[in-house]
Design an enzyme around this catalytic site. Structure first.
Site, PDB file in Angstrom:
ATOM      1  N   GLY A  37      53.905 115.671   8.298  1.00 47.76           N
ATOM      2  CA  GLY A  37      52.835 114.863   8.925  1.00 47.76           C
ATOM      3  C   GLY A  37      51.731 113.969   8.122  1.00 47.76           C
ATOM      4  O   GLY A  37      50.928 113.473   8.700  1.00 47.76           O
ATOM      5  N   GLY A  39      52.499 111.735   6.315  1.00 49.68           N
ATOM      6  CA  GLY A  39      52.792 110.176   6.130  1.00 49.68           C
ATOM      7  C   GLY A  39      53.962 109.786   5.139  1.00 49.68           C
ATOM      8  O   GLY A  39      54.200 108.499   4.988  1.00 49.68           O
ATOM      9  N   LYS A  40      54.628 110.784   4.798  1.00 46.65           N
ATOM     10  CA  LYS A  40      55.710 110.226   3.743  1.00 46.65           C
ATOM     11  C   LYS A  40      56.796 109.601   4.067  1.00 46.65           C
ATOM     12  O   LYS A  40      57.038 108.574   3.624  1.00 46.65           O
ATOM     13  CB  LYS A  40      56.280 111.736   3.210  1.00 46.65           C
ATOM     14  CG  LYS A  40      55.435 112.718   2.629  1.00 46.65           C
ATOM     15  CD  LYS A  40      56.121 113.943   2.066  1.00 46.65           C
ATOM     16  CE  LYS A  40      56.872 114.827   3.116  1.00 46.65           C
ATOM     17  NZ  LYS A  40      56.077 115.273   4.255  1.00 46.65           N
ATOM     18  N   SER A  41      57.198 109.675   5.477  1.00 47.68           N
ATOM     19  CA  SER A  41      58.272 109.051   6.188  1.00 47.68           C
ATOM     20  C   SER A  41      57.797 107.803   6.462  1.00 47.68           C
ATOM     21  O   SER A  41      58.482 106.687   6.159  1.00 47.68           O
ATOM     22  CB  SER A  41      58.960 109.674   7.107  1.00 47.68           C
ATOM     23  OG  SER A  41      59.584 110.918   6.877  1.00 47.68           O
ATOM     24  N   SER A 108      58.696 119.178  -0.694  1.00 42.93           N
ATOM     25  CA  SER A 108      58.561 119.872  -1.979  1.00 42.93           C
ATOM     26  C   SER A 108      57.275 120.636  -2.399  1.00 42.93           C
ATOM     27  O   SER A 108      56.827 119.930  -3.217  1.00 42.93           O
ATOM     28  CB  SER A 108      58.875 118.462  -3.187  1.00 42.93           C
ATOM     29  OG  SER A 108      58.281 117.368  -2.698  1.00 42.93           O
TER      30      SER A 108
HETATM   31  N1  PPS Z   1      59.090 125.834   8.152  1.00 44.38           N
HETATM   32  C1  PPS Z   1      59.224 124.609   7.894  1.00 44.38           C
HETATM   33  N2  PPS Z   1      58.220 124.015   7.083  1.00 44.38           N
HETATM   34  C2  PPS Z   1      58.028 122.786   6.732  1.00 44.38           C
HETATM   35  N3  PPS Z   1      58.883 121.921   7.450  1.00 44.38           N
HETATM   36  C3  PPS Z   1      59.829 122.163   8.404  1.00 44.38           C
HETATM   37  C4  PPS Z   1      60.000 123.791   8.572  1.00 44.38           C
HETATM   38  N4  PPS Z   1      60.716 123.648   9.596  1.00 44.38           N
HETATM   39  C5  PPS Z   1      61.276 122.389   9.863  1.00 44.38           C
HETATM   40  N5  PPS Z   1      60.505 121.798   9.252  1.00 44.38           N
HETATM   41  C6  PPS Z   1      60.841 120.328   9.174  1.00 44.38           C
HETATM   42  O1  PPS Z   1      61.607 120.027   8.086  1.00 44.38           O
HETATM   43  C7  PPS Z   1      61.011 118.908   7.197  1.00 44.38           C
HETATM   44  C8  PPS Z   1      60.689 119.260   5.900  1.00 44.38           C
HETATM   45  O2  PPS Z   1      62.011 119.269   5.088  1.00 44.38           O
HETATM   46  P1  PPS Z   1      61.806 119.357   3.607  1.00 44.38           P
HETATM   47  O3  PPS Z   1      63.266 119.012   3.129  1.00 44.38           O
HETATM   48  O4  PPS Z   1      61.057 117.906   3.235  1.00 44.38           O
HETATM   49  O5  PPS Z   1      61.217 120.383   3.168  1.00 44.38           O
HETATM   50  S1  PPS Z   1      60.983 121.114   1.703  1.00 44.38           S
HETATM   51  O6  PPS Z   1      60.989 119.788   0.889  1.00 44.38           O
HETATM   52  O7  PPS Z   1      62.205 121.423   1.442  1.00 44.38           O
HETATM   53  O8  PPS Z   1      59.883 122.039   1.854  1.00 44.38           O
HETATM   54  C9  PPS Z   1      59.794 118.708   8.165  1.00 44.38           C
HETATM   55  O9  PPS Z   1      59.453 117.216   8.254  1.00 44.38           O
HETATM   56  P2  PPS Z   1      58.245 116.423   7.605  1.00 44.38           P
HETATM   57  O10 PPS Z   1      57.401 116.773   8.830  1.00 44.38           O
HETATM   58  O11 PPS Z   1      59.026 115.002   7.678  1.00 44.38           O
HETATM   59  O12 PPS Z   1      57.722 116.727   6.443  1.00 44.38           O
HETATM   60  C10 PPS Z   1      59.699 119.333   9.274  1.00 44.38           C
HETATM   61  O13 PPS Z   1      59.989 118.239  10.490  1.00 44.38           O
HETATM   62  N1  ADP Z   2      47.711 106.198   6.657  1.00 44.46           N
HETATM   63  C1  ADP Z   2      48.772 106.517   7.316  1.00 44.46           C
HETATM   64  N2  ADP Z   2      49.842 106.662   6.612  1.00 44.46           N
HETATM   65  C2  ADP Z   2      51.008 107.375   7.232  1.00 44.46           C
HETATM   66  N3  ADP Z   2      51.017 107.793   8.543  1.00 44.46           N
HETATM   67  C3  ADP Z   2      49.881 107.619   9.229  1.00 44.46           C
HETATM   68  C4  ADP Z   2      48.872 106.945   8.602  1.00 44.46           C
HETATM   69  N4  ADP Z   2      47.921 107.248   9.874  1.00 44.46           N
HETATM   70  C5  ADP Z   2      48.626 107.517  10.780  1.00 44.46           C
HETATM   71  N5  ADP Z   2      49.705 108.179  10.299  1.00 44.46           N
HETATM   72  C6  ADP Z   2      50.782 108.786  11.548  1.00 44.46           C
HETATM   73  O1  ADP Z   2      50.768 110.151  10.726  1.00 44.46           O
HETATM   74  C7  ADP Z   2      52.314 110.335  11.144  1.00 44.46           C
HETATM   75  C8  ADP Z   2      52.946 110.945   9.781  1.00 44.46           C
HETATM   76  O2  ADP Z   2      54.284 111.357  10.151  1.00 44.46           O
HETATM   77  P1  ADP Z   2      55.388 111.268   9.285  1.00 44.46           P
HETATM   78  O3  ADP Z   2      55.390 109.685   8.350  1.00 44.46           O
HETATM   79  O4  ADP Z   2      56.584 111.670   9.835  1.00 44.46           O
HETATM   80  O5  ADP Z   2      54.747 112.330   8.128  1.00 44.46           O
HETATM   81  P2  ADP Z   2      55.570 113.006   7.002  1.00 44.46           P
HETATM   82  O6  ADP Z   2      56.982 112.221   6.759  1.00 44.46           O
HETATM   83  O7  ADP Z   2      54.925 113.254   5.659  1.00 44.46           O
HETATM   84  O8  ADP Z   2      56.030 114.297   7.639  1.00 44.46           O
HETATM   85  C9  ADP Z   2      53.090 109.251  12.002  1.00 44.46           C
HETATM   86  O9  ADP Z   2      52.824 109.512  13.442  1.00 44.46           O
HETATM   87  C10 ADP Z   2      52.056 108.136  11.444  1.00 44.46           C
HETATM   88  O10 ADP Z   2      52.146 107.155  12.406  1.00 44.46           O
END
Ligand code: PPS
Ligand code: ADP
EC number: 2.7.1.25
Length: 199
Positions: A37, A39-41, A108
């Site tokens: 959450g 903002g990576k994606s 990571s």
């Molecule tokens: N236990 C747990 N901890 C963290 N995240 C979880 C977990 N279970 C599912 N998810 C979902 O998987 C996404 C993270 O996957 P990654 O491959 O980036 O994780 S890692 O680098 O191997 O730690 C992560 O996505 P992002 O929100 O985009 O970071 C989550 O949607």
């Molecule tokens: N400055 C910002 N940069 C990136 N995402 C933001 C920002 N402000 C709000 N957001 C919101 O935060 C959330 C980030 O989610 P996501 O990109 O999936 O994060 P991650 O890939 O790290 O899990 C999205 O809902 C996005 O719209």
């Protein structure tokens, strides 16, 4: 276990440097790391679009997507996360050799795993981008409702709740997504790539 017996490396006649020259840009790996959450994606999707529009060849590797295919046999134990990052590091190295700019978006969480990827690549080809957002900020966004599930005990070992996140010590870039918009983040990264003559 490493198994390299009876295997011999076969070189190409087209070298990485030839591809880089043809593309007219370098092929660094931009390694985005941060909490779920943070903002990576969101940032890598917009950055990929901006690079594409400039005619710069890049490719995005994203945790959620890669876990649907290449890494669909891995979970979230420390060992599985390590193997996840190791494989992505190897894929990123191939894309680096292919002359593309790679944007990776994985939590990571372990410093050692990120450093192992850094060490796979030539000096300057690994750009660690810390996507910084407080746990409270990420939890307030909770774009996939996963923090709520983790707090309810429905997901065990969730990063930031009951699994660790080790902040980068010397990242090349820190993008604070509580203080910067997505557009500002993309502009800052593009400026960095230009200043450092990657593009
Ligand atoms: N236990 C747990 N901890 C963290 N995240 C979880 C977990 N279970 C599912 N998810 C979902 O998987 C996404 C993270 O996957 P990654 O491959 O980036 O994780 S890692 O680098 O191997 O730690 C992560 O996505 P992002 O929100 O985009 O970071 C989550 O949607
Ligand atoms: N400055 C910002 N940069 C990136 N995402 C933001 C920002 N402000 C709000 N957001 C919101 O935060 C959330 C980030 O989610 P996501 O990109 O999936 O994060 P991650 O890939 O790290 O899990 C999205 O809902 C996005 O719209």
């Amino acid at each position: 276990m490493t198994q390299t017996n009876n295997i011999v490396w076969h070189d190409s006649v087209v070298a990485k440097q030839d591809r880089v020259q043809q593309n007219n840009h370098q092929s660094p790996v931009l390694w985005f790391t941060g909490l779920s959450g943070s903002g990576k994606s969101t940032i890598t999707v917009e950055l990929e679009k901006a690079l594409f529009e400039k005619g710069i060849r890049s490719y995005r590797l994203d945790g959620d997507n890669i876990r649907h295919g290449l890494n669909n046999n891995l979970g979230f134990s420390p060992e599985d996360r390590k193997e996840n990052i190791r494989r992505i590091g190897e894929v990123a190295k191939l894309l680096n050799d292919a002359g593309l700019i790679t944007l990776t978006a994985f939590i990571s969480p372990y410093r050692e795993d990120r450093d192992n990827v850094r060490n796979l690549l030539a000096n300057g080809d690994f750009i660690e981008v810390y996507v910084k957002c407080s746990l409270e900020g990420c939890e307030a966004r909770d774009p996939k409702g996963l923090y709520q599930k983790a707090r309810a005990g429905e997901i065990k070992g969730f990063t930031g709740i009951d699994a660790p996140y080790e902040e980068p010590e010397k990242p090349e870039l820190v993008i604070d997504t509580e203080d910067n918009s997505v557009e500002e983040a993309v502009a800052e990264i593009l400026d960095f790539l230009k200043d450092q003559q990657y593009i």
